[in-house]
Design an enzyme around this catalytic site. Sequence first.
Site, mmCIF file in Angstrom:
data_model
loop_
_atom_site.group_PDB
_atom_site.id
_atom_site.type_symbol
_atom_site.label_atom_id
_atom_site.label_comp_id
_atom_site.label_asym_id
_atom_site.label_seq_id
_atom_site.Cartn_x
_atom_site.Cartn_y
_atom_site.Cartn_z
ATOM 1 N N GLY A 31 0.807 -1.215 0.000
ATOM 2 C CA GLY A 31 0.000 0.000 0.000
ATOM 3 C C GLY A 31 0.841 1.266 0.000
ATOM 4 N N TYR A 32 0.184 2.384 0.311
ATOM 5 C CA TYR A 32 0.775 3.722 0.193
ATOM 6 C C TYR A 32 1.362 3.846 -1.223
ATOM 7 C CZ TYR A 32 1.941 8.226 1.984
ATOM 8 O OH TYR A 32 1.965 9.580 2.196
ATOM 9 N N HIS A 92 2.405 4.654 -5.053
ATOM 10 C CA HIS A 92 2.986 5.803 -5.750
ATOM 11 C C HIS A 92 3.148 5.439 -7.225
ATOM 12 C CE1 HIS A 92 6.613 3.423 -5.514
ATOM 13 N NE2 HIS A 92 6.518 3.400 -4.189
ATOM 14 N N GLU A 93 3.770 6.337 -7.982
ATOM 15 C CA GLU A 93 3.882 6.120 -9.438
ATOM 16 C C GLU A 93 4.631 4.831 -9.780
ATOM 17 O OE1 GLU A 93 2.434 7.549 -12.078
ATOM 18 O OE2 GLU A 93 1.282 8.606 -10.558
ATOM 19 N N HIS A 105 4.312 1.985 -8.167
ATOM 20 C CA HIS A 105 3.283 0.940 -8.140
ATOM 21 C C HIS A 105 2.374 1.055 -9.367
ATOM 22 C CE1 HIS A 105 4.014 1.298 -3.645
ATOM 23 N NE2 HIS A 105 4.217 0.018 -3.867
ATOM 24 N N GLN A 123 7.959 -9.579 7.581
ATOM 25 C CA GLN A 123 9.164 -9.148 6.871
ATOM 26 C C GLN A 123 9.824 -7.945 7.539
ATOM 27 O OE1 GLN A 123 6.750 -8.330 3.179
ATOM 28 N NE2 GLN A 123 8.231 -6.696 2.891
ATOM 29 N N VAL A 169 10.961 3.326 -11.190
ATOM 30 C CA VAL A 169 10.427 4.636 -11.584
ATOM 31 C C VAL A 169 11.074 5.683 -10.672
ATOM 32 C CG1 VAL A 169 8.346 6.045 -11.835
ATOM 33 C CG2 VAL A 169 8.273 3.604 -12.345
ATOM 34 N N MET A 199 11.441 6.047 -6.626
ATOM 35 C CA MET A 199 10.190 6.183 -5.863
ATOM 36 C C MET A 199 10.070 5.062 -4.848
ATOM 37 S SD MET A 199 7.351 7.732 -8.293
ATOM 38 C CE MET A 199 7.713 9.190 -9.256
HETATM 39 O O1 PAF Z 1 7.675 -5.087 -2.192
HETATM 40 C C1 PAF Z 1 6.758 -5.108 -1.338
HETATM 41 O O2 PAF Z 1 5.950 -4.175 -1.239
HETATM 42 C C2 PAF Z 1 6.636 -6.289 -0.398
HETATM 43 O O3 PAF Z 1 7.875 -6.772 -0.029
HETATM 44 C C3 PAF Z 1 5.741 -7.423 -0.935
HETATM 45 C C4 PAF Z 1 6.336 -8.061 -2.189
HETATM 46 C C5 PAF Z 1 4.356 -6.874 -1.247
HETATM 47 C C6 PAF Z 1 5.600 -8.526 0.111
HETATM 48 O O4 PAF Z 1 5.019 -8.043 1.274
#
Ligand code: PAF
Length: 274
Positions: free
Chosen positions: A22-23, A25-26, A28, A52, A167, A175
């Site tokens: 989430g959160y 940005h460009e 994603h 993680q 990006v 980003m």
């Molecule tokens: O890259 C991420 O945002 C995270 O490591 C992922 C791949 C969604 C796993 O939680």
Amino acid sequence: MQQRADQIRRDGHTVAFVPTMGYLHEGHVSLMKEARRQADRVILSIFVNPTQFGPNEDLDSYPRDPARDMALAEKAGVDLVFTPDRNTLYPGGYETYVIQTQLPEHLCGLSRPGHFRGVMTIVAKLFNIVKPHCAVFGQKDYQQLAVLRRMTADLNFDVRIIGAPTVRETDGLAMSSRNKYLSESQRTAAVCLFRSLDAARDLAEKGATESAALIKTATAAIEAAADTQIDYITICDPDTLEDVAVIDRPVLMAMAVRIGQTRLIDNMMLTPPA
Ligand code: PAF
């Protein structure tokens, strides 16, 4: 989600999956657009995965903006957003994790023990829930992409892994959701990651072959910027992530640098002249 995934497949659709925390940005958005090109249904997941994060990391303060995320996902053409909660994915009694023996023993794995175990575990779980045909990950998290490619091959997941280019902001900063933590002066300093990588790439293209010399140049550039602390700067084999001393083929330069309290990563391929 598993029932929806089954239905989508029964209806004859292909599914491209973009897992995120989430959160958005460009960066994603570019992953979602790549997913759109790869399949006729795009599924995005948003889940800040606790396994993680290390004990002193930013799990609790990780930035969140679900309403904005939904709007961006819709605009990027996502068909379905999966937002599981922590207890659904890790209920009491949970005790199964995915580990890998080599790739996590380099780069970020050294200063973030357990991080890739958490990433692989959640991605394996999400693959089993979303049942995608392919999944898109950013090359900014180069080691994550390498670890996940390995996991997918080793565990025979029937999922094609696609890496999408980093990006960057107009000044070159990669980003990242964590850029939000930077103050104005730290944001200015943060461009040193890109600049030092770009300078190293330039030197390599002009024929510099000693990794140590390039790392020294990059180190000096990072140390000259305010409020920086280097976690690592490495030149390594892009497949094994083992250190490379002499640049006689395309290699990966990767780094993690703290700007104040914020740990940022970036990387670039360095290619010697033909
Ligand atoms: O890259 C991420 O945002 C995270 O490591 C992922 C791949 C969604 C796993 O939680």
